[in-house]
Design a protein around this motif. Sequence first.
Motif, mmCIF file in Angstrom:
data_model
loop_
_atom_site.group_PDB
_atom_site.id
_atom_site.type_symbol
_atom_site.label_atom_id
_atom_site.label_comp_id
_atom_site.label_asym_id
_atom_site.label_seq_id
_atom_site.Cartn_x
_atom_site.Cartn_y
_atom_site.Cartn_z
ATOM 1 N N VAL A 292 38.792 59.832 143.779
ATOM 2 C CA VAL A 292 39.003 58.995 142.592
ATOM 3 C C VAL A 292 37.699 58.259 142.253
ATOM 4 O O VAL A 292 37.004 57.791 143.150
ATOM 5 N N TYR A 293 37.332 58.189 140.952
ATOM 6 C CA TYR A 293 36.178 57.378 140.568
ATOM 7 C C TYR A 293 36.521 56.341 139.498
ATOM 8 O O TYR A 293 35.670 55.563 139.080
ATOM 9 N N ALA A 294 37.749 56.359 139.027
ATOM 10 C CA ALA A 294 38.211 55.310 138.098
ATOM 11 C C ALA A 294 39.561 54.810 138.613
ATOM 12 O O ALA A 294 40.543 55.498 138.438
ATOM 13 N N PRO A 295 39.588 53.681 139.303
ATOM 14 C CA PRO A 295 38.499 52.731 139.530
ATOM 15 C C PRO A 295 37.480 53.220 140.560
ATOM 16 O O PRO A 295 37.809 54.045 141.410
ATOM 17 N N ALA A 296 36.251 52.663 140.478
ATOM 18 C CA ALA A 296 35.199 53.039 141.434
ATOM 19 C C ALA A 296 35.586 52.595 142.840
ATOM 20 O O ALA A 296 35.203 53.227 143.817
ATOM 21 N N GLU A 297 36.314 51.490 142.932
ATOM 22 C CA GLU A 297 36.781 51.040 144.254
ATOM 23 C C GLU A 297 38.308 51.093 144.305
ATOM 24 O O GLU A 297 38.998 50.273 143.718
ATOM 25 N N THR A 298 38.824 52.090 145.002
ATOM 26 C CA THR A 298 40.281 52.206 145.161
ATOM 27 C C THR A 298 40.722 51.267 146.288
ATOM 28 O O THR A 298 39.898 50.725 147.025
ATOM 29 N N GLU A 299 42.030 51.131 146.425
ATOM 30 C CA GLU A 299 42.574 50.302 147.503
ATOM 31 C C GLU A 299 42.101 50.841 148.868
ATOM 32 O O GLU A 299 41.744 50.071 149.765
ATOM 33 N N LEU A 300 42.050 52.172 149.018
ATOM 34 C CA LEU A 300 41.580 52.768 150.279
ATOM 35 C C LEU A 300 40.127 52.353 150.557
ATOM 36 O O LEU A 300 39.792 51.950 151.675
ATOM 37 N N LEU A 301 39.283 52.425 149.544
ATOM 38 C CA LEU A 301 37.873 52.073 149.749
ATOM 39 C C LEU A 301 37.709 50.570 149.955
ATOM 40 O O LEU A 301 36.826 50.135 150.699
ATOM 41 N N ARG A 302 38.583 49.781 149.339
ATOM 42 C CA ARG A 302 38.540 48.322 149.571
ATOM 43 C C ARG A 302 38.797 48.039 151.053
ATOM 44 O O ARG A 302 38.086 47.258 151.687
ATOM 45 N N MET B 164 32.565 56.377 150.291
ATOM 46 C CA MET B 164 32.024 57.016 149.084
ATOM 47 C C MET B 164 33.153 57.280 148.086
ATOM 48 O O MET B 164 34.191 57.819 148.471
ATOM 49 N N ASN B 165 32.936 56.906 146.828
ATOM 50 C CA ASN B 165 33.951 57.183 145.805
ATOM 51 C C ASN B 165 33.707 58.564 145.166
ATOM 52 O O ASN B 165 32.835 59.307 145.596
ATOM 53 N N GLY B 166 34.479 58.901 144.111
ATOM 54 C CA GLY B 166 34.446 60.257 143.556
ATOM 55 C C GLY B 166 33.325 60.543 142.570
ATOM 56 O O GLY B 166 33.218 61.664 142.062
ATOM 57 N N PHE B 167 32.440 59.550 142.291
ATOM 58 C CA PHE B 167 31.368 59.779 141.317
ATOM 59 C C PHE B 167 30.420 60.892 141.750
ATOM 60 O O PHE B 167 29.966 61.688 140.928
ATOM 61 N N GLY B 168 30.118 60.923 143.057
ATOM 62 C CA GLY B 168 29.178 61.930 143.563
ATOM 63 C C GLY B 168 29.730 63.325 143.381
ATOM 64 O O GLY B 168 29.031 64.245 142.942
#
Length: 291
Positions: A235-245, A255-259
């Motif tokens: 996921v990249y929208a949002p850049a920071e998901t609950e998992l990444l938080r 790392m988020n999904g932008f890459g």
Amino acid sequence: MAERITGHTELIGLMAYPIRHSSSPAMHNEAFAYLGLDYAYLAFEVDNSTLEDAVKGLRALKLVGSNVSMPNKTVVHKYLDELSPAAELSGAVNTIVNDNGKLIGHITDGIGYMQSLKDYDIDVIGKKMTIAGAGGAATAIQIQAALDGVKEMSIFNVKDKFWDTALETVEKINTKTSCKAALYDLADLDVLRREIEDSYLFANATGVGMKPLEGKAVIPDKSFLRPDLIVTDTVYAPAETELLRMAKEVGCKNMNGFGMMLFQGAAAFKLWTGKEMPIEHMKEVLGIRYE
Ligand code: NAD
């Protein structure tokens, strides 16, 4: 007089529906302009009912190629002449290359994910990963990771309509690659905890974390994570998901999904033009941050 588009300019398409929101046209056209390449990239609203005619049109008009997105990714192979090994194994195509009239289907989503790991100094080759998901993105990642040399893969999914796809993916990985894969129910939290504990990397490749599931995560809480675990999200929208938080709170490299989005585009760009996408320039223009 405007000189960007001339009688020599070659066209690359994007066939999907809905598609007007896509960032791919901006990305590819910026890269063409930056490198002075005489191509143009345009999005076309194409769904399953018009896909066959659209592919015939691509052939007739001698387009260089096209991207393909939902709902056409798992259908378009029927109208193509050849598939790459990853497209064949994953049953999905996101890039068509017109090789002098022969249409070849590729899937670059998995390549994009693996390349984004490399770009962020994450090396999962020869190691174990646990990944949640069995849809298009997950399957592409799982097949490419297995082809690239990930040693062991634990796949988790809920028992929904994607479960059978996950079963097929595990079977393909175990018979066609040297990776050892297993499938588990995402509801089985003890097993999920055990498999994450035993892994170098945990990946979310489900839609959990983005709308309408924003604020949710595939793990119940941060006790499933440890500081030396790598955590990634498609996921990249949002850049920071609950998992990444949660991953950030625990101190995991994440790392988020932008890459993945950037590098799946870069892989398609190389297939069409033979040139490397100017990655650092694109990151700047698109405002891409991994965390
Ligand atoms: P898909 O519809 O093919 O698959 C959806 C997946 O999510 C399935 O595994 C499904 O079981 C799971 N899922 C759905 N609801 C769930 C729930 N409530 N609980 C647990 N699991 C649930 O979708 P896709 O195309 O594979 O996309 C998945 C995610 O990856 C999306 O967030 C999408 O934005 C992202 N994606 C990112 C890129 C990129 O370049 N970064 C590319 C493709 C997709």
